[in-house]
Scaffold this motif. Structure first.
Motif, PDB file in Angstrom:
ATOM      1  N   SER A   1      46.804  77.941 -63.526  1.00  0.00           N
ATOM      2  CA  SER A   1      45.499  78.137 -64.147  1.00  0.00           C
ATOM      3  C   SER A   1      44.411  78.082 -63.082  1.00  0.00           C
ATOM      4  CB  SER A   1      45.240  77.048 -65.194  1.00  0.00           C
ATOM      5  OG  SER A   1      45.055  75.789 -64.562  1.00  0.00           O
ATOM      6  N   LEU A   2      43.231  78.577 -63.435  1.00  0.00           N
ATOM      7  CA  LEU A   2      42.105  78.509 -62.512  1.00  0.00           C
ATOM      8  C   LEU A   2      41.670  77.063 -62.278  1.00  0.00           C
ATOM      9  CD1 LEU A   2      40.022  81.575 -63.705  1.00  0.00           C
ATOM     10  CD2 LEU A   2      41.435  81.385 -61.661  1.00  0.00           C
ATOM     11  N   LYS A   3      41.814  76.232 -63.297  1.00  0.00           N
ATOM     12  CA  LYS A   3      41.477  74.810 -63.144  1.00  0.00           C
ATOM     13  C   LYS A   3      42.403  74.151 -62.120  1.00  0.00           C
ATOM     14  CE  LYS A   3      40.794  70.605 -65.824  1.00  0.00           C
ATOM     15  NZ  LYS A   3      40.834  70.006 -67.169  1.00  0.00           N
ATOM     16  N   ALA A   4      43.686  74.457 -62.187  1.00  0.00           N
ATOM     17  CA  ALA A   4      44.636  73.904 -61.220  1.00  0.00           C
ATOM     18  C   ALA A   4      44.357  74.457 -59.823  1.00  0.00           C
ATOM     19  CB  ALA A   4      46.063  74.236 -61.649  1.00  0.00           C
ATOM     20  N   LYS A   5      43.955  75.726 -59.761  1.00  0.00           N
ATOM     21  CA  LYS A   5      43.598  76.321 -58.470  1.00  0.00           C
ATOM     22  C   LYS A   5      42.445  75.551 -57.841  1.00  0.00           C
ATOM     23  CE  LYS A   5      41.532  80.502 -56.547  1.00  0.00           C
ATOM     24  NZ  LYS A   5      41.087  81.871 -56.841  1.00  0.00           N
ATOM     25  N   ARG A   6      41.406  75.275 -58.618  1.00  0.00           N
ATOM     26  CA  ARG A   6      40.256  74.530 -58.096  1.00  0.00           C
ATOM     27  C   ARG A   6      40.676  73.159 -57.585  1.00  0.00           C
ATOM     28  NH1 ARG A   6      37.906  76.672 -62.660  1.00  0.00           N
ATOM     29  NH2 ARG A   6      38.052  74.701 -63.754  1.00  0.00           N
ATOM     30  N   SER A   7      41.625  72.523 -58.260  1.00  0.00           N
ATOM     31  CA  SER A   7      42.053  71.189 -57.837  1.00  0.00           C
ATOM     32  C   SER A   7      42.807  71.222 -56.510  1.00  0.00           C
ATOM     33  CB  SER A   7      42.904  70.522 -58.919  1.00  0.00           C
ATOM     34  OG  SER A   7      44.174  71.121 -59.004  1.00  0.00           O
ATOM     35  N   VAL A   8      43.305  72.384 -56.124  1.00  0.00           N
ATOM     36  CA  VAL A   8      43.981  72.537 -54.832  1.00  0.00           C
ATOM     37  C   VAL A   8      43.000  72.989 -53.755  1.00  0.00           C
ATOM     38  CG1 VAL A   8      45.749  73.850 -53.585  1.00  0.00           C
ATOM     39  CG2 VAL A   8      46.215  73.022 -55.894  1.00  0.00           C
ATOM     40  N   VAL A   9      42.157  73.973 -54.074  1.00  0.00           N
ATOM     41  CA  VAL A   9      41.280  74.588 -53.081  1.00  0.00           C
ATOM     42  C   VAL A   9      40.080  73.702 -52.733  1.00  0.00           C
ATOM     43  CG1 VAL A   9      39.784  76.575 -52.617  1.00  0.00           C
ATOM     44  CG2 VAL A   9      42.023  76.919 -53.681  1.00  0.00           C
ATOM     45  N   ARG A  10      39.479  73.068 -53.713  1.00  0.00           N
ATOM     46  CA  ARG A  10      38.278  72.254 -53.444  1.00  0.00           C
ATOM     47  C   ARG A  10      38.492  71.143 -52.423  1.00  0.00           C
ATOM     48  NH1 ARG A  10      35.129  71.629 -59.193  1.00  0.00           N
ATOM     49  NH2 ARG A  10      34.196  73.709 -59.172  1.00  0.00           N
ATOM     50  N   PRO A  11      39.582  70.386 -52.482  1.00  0.00           N
ATOM     51  CA  PRO A  11      39.777  69.354 -51.454  1.00  0.00           C
ATOM     52  C   PRO A  11      39.926  69.921 -50.041  1.00  0.00           C
ATOM     53  CG  PRO A  11      41.190  68.917 -53.344  1.00  0.00           C
ATOM     54  CD  PRO A  11      40.582  70.277 -53.554  1.00  0.00           C
ATOM     55  N   VAL A  12      40.516  71.091 -49.917  1.00  0.00           N
ATOM     56  CA  VAL A  12      40.658  71.721 -48.602  1.00  0.00           C
ATOM     57  C   VAL A  12      39.282  72.115 -48.075  1.00  0.00           C
ATOM     58  CG1 VAL A  12      41.641  73.672 -47.340  1.00  0.00           C
ATOM     59  CG2 VAL A  12      42.996  72.522 -49.105  1.00  0.00           C
ATOM     60  N   ILE A  13      38.478  72.722 -48.931  1.00  0.00           N
ATOM     61  CA  ILE A  13      37.116  73.109 -48.545  1.00  0.00           C
ATOM     62  C   ILE A  13      36.297  71.871 -48.182  1.00  0.00           C
ATOM     63  CG2 ILE A  13      34.943  74.058 -49.436  1.00  0.00           C
ATOM     64  CD1 ILE A  13      36.649  76.178 -50.878  1.00  0.00           C
ATOM     65  N   ALA A  14      36.410  70.817 -48.963  1.00  0.00           N
ATOM     66  CA  ALA A  14      35.676  69.577 -48.668  1.00  0.00           C
ATOM     67  C   ALA A  14      36.111  68.983 -47.338  1.00  0.00           C
ATOM     68  CB  ALA A  14      35.886  68.570 -49.796  1.00  0.00           C
ATOM     69  N   GLN A  15      37.399  69.011 -47.060  1.00  0.00           N
ATOM     70  CA  GLN A  15      37.902  68.489 -45.786  1.00  0.00           C
ATOM     71  C   GLN A  15      37.358  69.299 -44.616  1.00  0.00           C
ATOM     72  OE1 GLN A  15      42.176  68.526 -45.454  1.00  0.00           O
ATOM     73  NE2 GLN A  15      42.165  67.150 -43.688  1.00  0.00           N
ATOM     74  N   LEU A  16      37.323  70.613 -44.754  1.00  0.00           N
ATOM     75  CA  LEU A  16      36.765  71.462 -43.699  1.00  0.00           C
ATOM     76  C   LEU A  16      35.281  71.163 -43.486  1.00  0.00           C
ATOM     77  CD1 LEU A  16      38.516  74.803 -44.636  1.00  0.00           C
ATOM     78  CD2 LEU A  16      38.750  73.629 -42.445  1.00  0.00           C
ATOM     79  N   ARG A  17      34.537  70.990 -44.564  1.00  0.00           N
ATOM     80  CA  ARG A  17      33.100  70.704 -44.458  1.00  0.00           C
ATOM     81  C   ARG A  17      32.837  69.370 -43.779  1.00  0.00           C
ATOM     82  NH1 ARG A  17      31.368  72.732 -50.440  1.00  0.00           N
ATOM     83  NH2 ARG A  17      31.127  74.926 -49.893  1.00  0.00           N
ATOM     84  N   ARG A  18      33.710  68.409 -43.981  1.00  0.00           N
ATOM     85  CA  ARG A  18      33.512  67.074 -43.393  1.00  0.00           C
ATOM     86  C   ARG A  18      33.598  67.082 -41.869  1.00  0.00           C
ATOM     87  NH1 ARG A  18      36.440  65.260 -47.959  1.00  0.00           N
ATOM     88  NH2 ARG A  18      38.368  65.272 -46.771  1.00  0.00           N
ATOM     89  N   THR A  19      34.135  68.142 -41.292  1.00  0.00           N
ATOM     90  CA  THR A  19      34.184  68.194 -39.833  1.00  0.00           C
ATOM     91  C   THR A  19      32.786  68.243 -39.240  1.00  0.00           C
ATOM     92  OG1 THR A  19      34.255  70.603 -39.658  1.00  0.00           O
ATOM     93  CG2 THR A  19      36.377  69.454 -39.876  1.00  0.00           C
ATOM     94  N   GLY A  20      31.810  68.724 -40.012  1.00  0.00           N
ATOM     95  CA  GLY A  20      30.429  68.743 -39.559  1.00  0.00           C
ATOM     96  C   GLY A  20      30.060  69.931 -38.702  1.00  0.00           C
ATOM     97  N   HIS A  21      31.005  70.783 -38.380  1.00  0.00           N
ATOM     98  CA  HIS A  21      30.742  71.928 -37.508  1.00  0.00           C
ATOM     99  C   HIS A  21      30.840  73.259 -38.238  1.00  0.00           C
ATOM    100  CE1 HIS A  21      31.008  69.210 -34.121  1.00  0.00           C
ATOM    101  NE2 HIS A  21      32.174  68.785 -34.571  1.00  0.00           N
ATOM    102  N   LEU A  22      31.077  73.238 -39.558  1.00  0.00           N
ATOM    103  CA  LEU A  22      31.426  74.455 -40.276  1.00  0.00           C
ATOM    104  C   LEU A  22      30.620  74.651 -41.549  1.00  0.00           C
ATOM    105  CD1 LEU A  22      35.295  73.976 -40.177  1.00  0.00           C
ATOM    106  CD2 LEU A  22      33.974  75.499 -38.725  1.00  0.00           C
ATOM    107  N   ALA A  23      30.426  75.906 -41.896  1.00  0.00           N
ATOM    108  CA  ALA A  23      30.016  76.292 -43.244  1.00  0.00           C
ATOM    109  C   ALA A  23      31.266  76.870 -43.889  1.00  0.00           C
ATOM    110  CB  ALA A  23      28.900  77.315 -43.194  1.00  0.00           C
ATOM    111  N   VAL A  24      31.575  76.463 -45.119  1.00  0.00           N
ATOM    112  CA  VAL A  24      32.838  76.836 -45.752  1.00  0.00           C
ATOM    113  C   VAL A  24      32.592  77.212 -47.202  1.00  0.00           C
ATOM    114  CG1 VAL A  24      35.200  76.099 -46.252  1.00  0.00           C
ATOM    115  CG2 VAL A  24      33.977  75.088 -44.326  1.00  0.00           C
ATOM    116  N   ALA A  25      33.309  78.235 -47.680  1.00  0.00           N
ATOM    117  CA  ALA A  25      33.226  78.626 -49.087  1.00  0.00           C
ATOM    118  C   ALA A  25      34.485  79.387 -49.485  1.00  0.00           C
ATOM    119  CB  ALA A  25      32.008  79.510 -49.324  1.00  0.00           C
TER     120      ALA A  25
END
Length: 99
Positions: A17-41
């Motif tokens: 489902s799209l809800k399950a997809k968000r639960s997988v993709v969002r943490p990856v995007i958040a982890q990338l953003r936490r590096t502080g050097h990137l814009a991610v979407a």
């Protein structure tokens, strides 16, 4: 000034489902953003529940640094066993190239 971006196409594992997809993709995007050097979407395949495209961009004073940051971002995505990387496209240009 150097500008770089990478679009990483991924296939998600057992996602139904799209809800399950968000639960997988969002943490990856958040982890990338936490590096502080990137814009991610999430940049593509919004209506497909097993595919996603993650766009990553950065700016830096040297091409080598931009290349290093984008390679580290791709490596971070590869560390996630729930994602299968289908393709990765990177482009790095100078500010003068964009004008």
């Amino acid at each position: 000034m150097w500008i770089g971006w990478t679009e990483i196409e991924v296939l998600l594992g057992d996602v139904r489902s799209l809800k399950a997809k968000r639960s997988v993709v969002r943490p990856v995007i958040a982890q990338l953003r936490r590096t502080g050097h990137l814009a991610v979407a999430e940049t593509d395949h919004h209506d497909l529940h097993r595919r996603a495209a993650i766009g990553v961009s950065t700016v830096g004073p040297e091409r080598a640094r931009v290349t290093e940051v984008l390679a580290a971002a791709e490596a971070l995505v590869l560390e996630h066993p729930e994602l299968e990387v289908l393709s990765s496209r990177t482009r790095i240009v100078t500010a003068e190239d964009v004008e």
